[in-house]
Motif scaffolding. Structure first.
Motif, PDB file in Angstrom:
ATOM      1  N   GLY A   1      28.540  73.706  54.774  1.00 45.83           N
ATOM      2  CA  GLY A   1      27.462  72.798  55.133  1.00 45.83           C
ATOM      3  C   GLY A   1      27.371  71.539  54.304  1.00 45.83           C
ATOM      4  O   GLY A   1      26.997  70.475  54.816  1.00 45.83           O
ATOM      5  N   ALA A   2      27.701  71.623  53.024  1.00 41.76           N
ATOM      6  CA  ALA A   2      27.580  70.456  52.146  1.00 41.76           C
ATOM      7  C   ALA A   2      28.720  69.468  52.313  1.00 41.76           C
ATOM      8  O   ALA A   2      28.663  68.358  51.791  1.00 41.76           O
ATOM      9  CB  ALA A   2      27.488  70.898  50.688  1.00 41.76           C
ATOM     10  N   GLY A   3      29.763  69.873  53.041  1.00 40.67           N
ATOM     11  CA  GLY A   3      30.888  68.973  53.244  1.00 40.67           C
ATOM     12  C   GLY A   3      32.166  69.518  52.638  1.00 40.67           C
ATOM     13  O   GLY A   3      32.203  70.628  52.093  1.00 40.67           O
TER      14      GLY A   3
ATOM     15  N   ASN B   1      34.350  77.671  56.680  1.00 38.31           N
ATOM     16  CA  ASN B   1      33.320  78.161  55.756  1.00 38.31           C
ATOM     17  C   ASN B   1      33.774  79.467  55.100  1.00 38.31           C
ATOM     18  O   ASN B   1      34.612  80.192  55.624  1.00 38.31           O
ATOM     19  CB  ASN B   1      32.006  78.384  56.495  1.00 38.31           C
ATOM     20  CG  ASN B   1      30.809  78.226  55.580  1.00 38.31           C
ATOM     21  OD1 ASN B   1      30.944  78.122  54.367  1.00 38.31           O
ATOM     22  ND2 ASN B   1      29.626  78.176  56.158  1.00 38.31           N
ATOM     23  N   TYR B   2      33.157  79.756  53.940  1.00 36.99           N
ATOM     24  CA  TYR B   2      33.448  81.000  53.227  1.00 36.99           C
ATOM     25  C   TYR B   2      32.166  81.597  52.688  1.00 36.99           C
ATOM     26  O   TYR B   2      31.346  80.897  52.091  1.00 36.99           O
ATOM     27  CB  TYR B   2      34.392  80.749  52.044  1.00 36.99           C
ATOM     28  CG  TYR B   2      34.655  82.002  51.218  1.00 36.99           C
ATOM     29  CD1 TYR B   2      35.607  82.916  51.627  1.00 36.99           C
ATOM     30  CD2 TYR B   2      33.934  82.267  50.074  1.00 36.99           C
ATOM     31  CE1 TYR B   2      35.846  84.076  50.897  1.00 36.99           C
ATOM     32  CE2 TYR B   2      34.151  83.427  49.330  1.00 36.99           C
ATOM     33  CZ  TYR B   2      35.110  84.321  49.764  1.00 36.99           C
ATOM     34  OH  TYR B   2      35.314  85.478  49.046  1.00 36.99           O
TER      35      TYR B   2
ATOM     36  N   ALA C   1      31.285  76.200  47.350  1.00 40.70           N
ATOM     37  CA  ALA C   1      31.396  77.162  48.441  1.00 40.70           C
ATOM     38  C   ALA C   1      31.733  78.555  47.927  1.00 40.70           C
ATOM     39  O   ALA C   1      31.550  79.542  48.644  1.00 40.70           O
ATOM     40  CB  ALA C   1      32.465  76.700  49.435  1.00 40.70           C
ATOM     41  N   PHE C   2      32.223  78.630  46.679  1.00 39.95           N
ATOM     42  CA  PHE C   2      32.684  79.898  46.130  1.00 39.95           C
ATOM     43  C   PHE C   2      31.848  80.415  44.968  1.00 39.95           C
ATOM     44  O   PHE C   2      31.877  81.595  44.656  1.00 39.95           O
ATOM     45  CB  PHE C   2      34.142  79.768  45.671  1.00 39.95           C
ATOM     46  CG  PHE C   2      35.071  79.302  46.751  1.00 39.95           C
ATOM     47  CD1 PHE C   2      35.517  80.182  47.719  1.00 39.95           C
ATOM     48  CD2 PHE C   2      35.486  77.984  46.821  1.00 39.95           C
ATOM     49  CE1 PHE C   2      36.369  79.764  48.731  1.00 39.95           C
ATOM     50  CE2 PHE C   2      36.333  77.546  47.823  1.00 39.95           C
ATOM     51  CZ  PHE C   2      36.770  78.441  48.788  1.00 39.95           C
ATOM     52  N   THR C   3      31.137  79.526  44.290  1.00 38.56           N
ATOM     53  CA  THR C   3      30.342  79.925  43.133  1.00 38.56           C
ATOM     54  C   THR C   3      29.049  79.134  43.065  1.00 38.56           C
ATOM     55  O   THR C   3      29.021  77.950  43.431  1.00 38.56           O
ATOM     56  CB  THR C   3      31.127  79.736  41.817  1.00 38.56           C
ATOM     57  OG1 THR C   3      30.281  80.044  40.699  1.00 38.56           O
ATOM     58  CG2 THR C   3      31.637  78.315  41.670  1.00 38.56           C
TER      59      THR C   3
ATOM     60  N   THR D   1      31.275  69.491  62.222  1.00 34.32           N
ATOM     61  CA  THR D   1      31.485  70.930  62.027  1.00 34.32           C
ATOM     62  C   THR D   1      30.699  71.473  60.834  1.00 34.32           C
ATOM     63  O   THR D   1      30.553  72.686  60.689  1.00 34.32           O
ATOM     64  CB  THR D   1      32.977  71.256  61.806  1.00 34.32           C
ATOM     65  OG1 THR D   1      33.395  70.751  60.526  1.00 34.32           O
ATOM     66  CG2 THR D   1      33.848  70.661  62.905  1.00 34.32           C
ATOM     67  N   SER D   2      30.206  70.577  59.966  1.00 33.56           N
ATOM     68  CA  SER D   2      29.543  71.005  58.719  1.00 33.56           C
ATOM     69  C   SER D   2      28.293  71.827  59.029  1.00 33.56           C
ATOM     70  O   SER D   2      27.450  71.414  59.832  1.00 33.56           O
ATOM     71  CB  SER D   2      29.174  69.785  57.872  1.00 33.56           C
ATOM     72  OG  SER D   2      30.320  69.021  57.549  1.00 33.56           O
TER      73      SER D   2
END
Length: 259
Positions: free
Chosen positions: A201-203, A255-256, A229-231, A194-195
């Protein structure tokens, strides 16, 4: 259908719902607590900058930090980095600054509760919780902890000890994941099919309690995104190559944003 038969089916249904509620409620609470930690004034959403320090005087937001050798000071006071047991925090107005150490490379991370990432946070996205993804995996311990290569997004690689591996089955395929330990727990970094599609994408990361009697509980409903994923100012570790799975883990956080 007889009244007795109807009552029997109703009782069975109530029992099944009752048995499912604790797990669902636990996951919902865990996810709410996780999201609250991200949104906290000092959470990952508040991270607003990262400055790598050079020898001498460094301007870090509203503060001046000095680096001499491997020693960082602020107004003459030495600062402990994030790898120490009690890292120091410099407060200047609303801004908080901590020193980070990545393989001997020293930097300063800034947190601002008014950071756009925190103000504009839209909430986490999750797969629907399912008991089928709370997996009781076989645990195989190494006779001695095995060193595994963990590379972060900066390209820095550390050899970290792994106590063993978890083995389980997904869609008929037997897979393994090797963790490291962190704060008394097993820490798994993994990628799956699913990555880069429905998930980051990075896991993703998954923490689990230490194994008991040759079993470890892997609740993928609690698999979550790394701070990256956030910063853009995090230095996340990446999954080791042996933790890149061909199967899809359709559980946990999706994902975000655009990171």
């Amino acid at each position: 259908m007889t009244r007795t038969g109807l009552l029997g089916r109703t009782s069975t249904l109530i029992l099944l719902i009752t048995l499912a509620l604790p797990a669902t409620t636990d996951i919902a609470k865990w996810r709410a607590d996780y999201e609250a930690s991200l949104k906290a004034p000092d959470g990952w959403l508040s991270v607003a900058g990262l400055v790598w320090l050079h020898e001498g005087s460094n301007t870090v937001g509203p503060a001046i930090l000095n680096l001499h050798g491997n020693k960082v000071t602020y107004q003459g006071r030495p600062l402990q980095s994030d790898i120490s047991e009690h890292p120091d925090v410099v407060k200047v107005g609303n801004i908080s600054i901590t020193v980070i150490d990545r393989g001997g490379k020293l930097g300063a991370r800034l947190r601002d509760p008014n950071a756009p990432t925190r103000r504009e946070f839209t909430g986490c996205n999750w797969f629907r919780a399912s008991a089928s993804w709370d997996i009781k995996a076989k645990w195989v311990a190494y006779l001695q902890p095995k060193k595994i290569a963990i590379t972060n997004i900066l390209g820095m690689t550390d050899q970290e000890p792994s106590p063993g591996y978890a083995e389980f089955t997904v869609d008929g395929a037997t897979v393994r994941l090797e963790p490291v330990t962190e704060d008394g727990e097993l820490f798994f970094m993994f990628r799956d099919a699913t990555s880069g599609k429905t998930t980051y994408g990075a896991g993703r990361f998954l923490y689990a309690a230490m194994p008991k009697a040759g079993t470890v509980d892997l609740d993928f409903n609690k698999a979550h995104n790394p701070p990256c994923a956030f910063t853009a100012f995090a230095t996340c570790p990446l999954p080791p190559k042996q933790n890149v799975l061909k199967v899809a883990i359709d559980a946990g956080e999706k994902n975000y944003g655009k990171h």
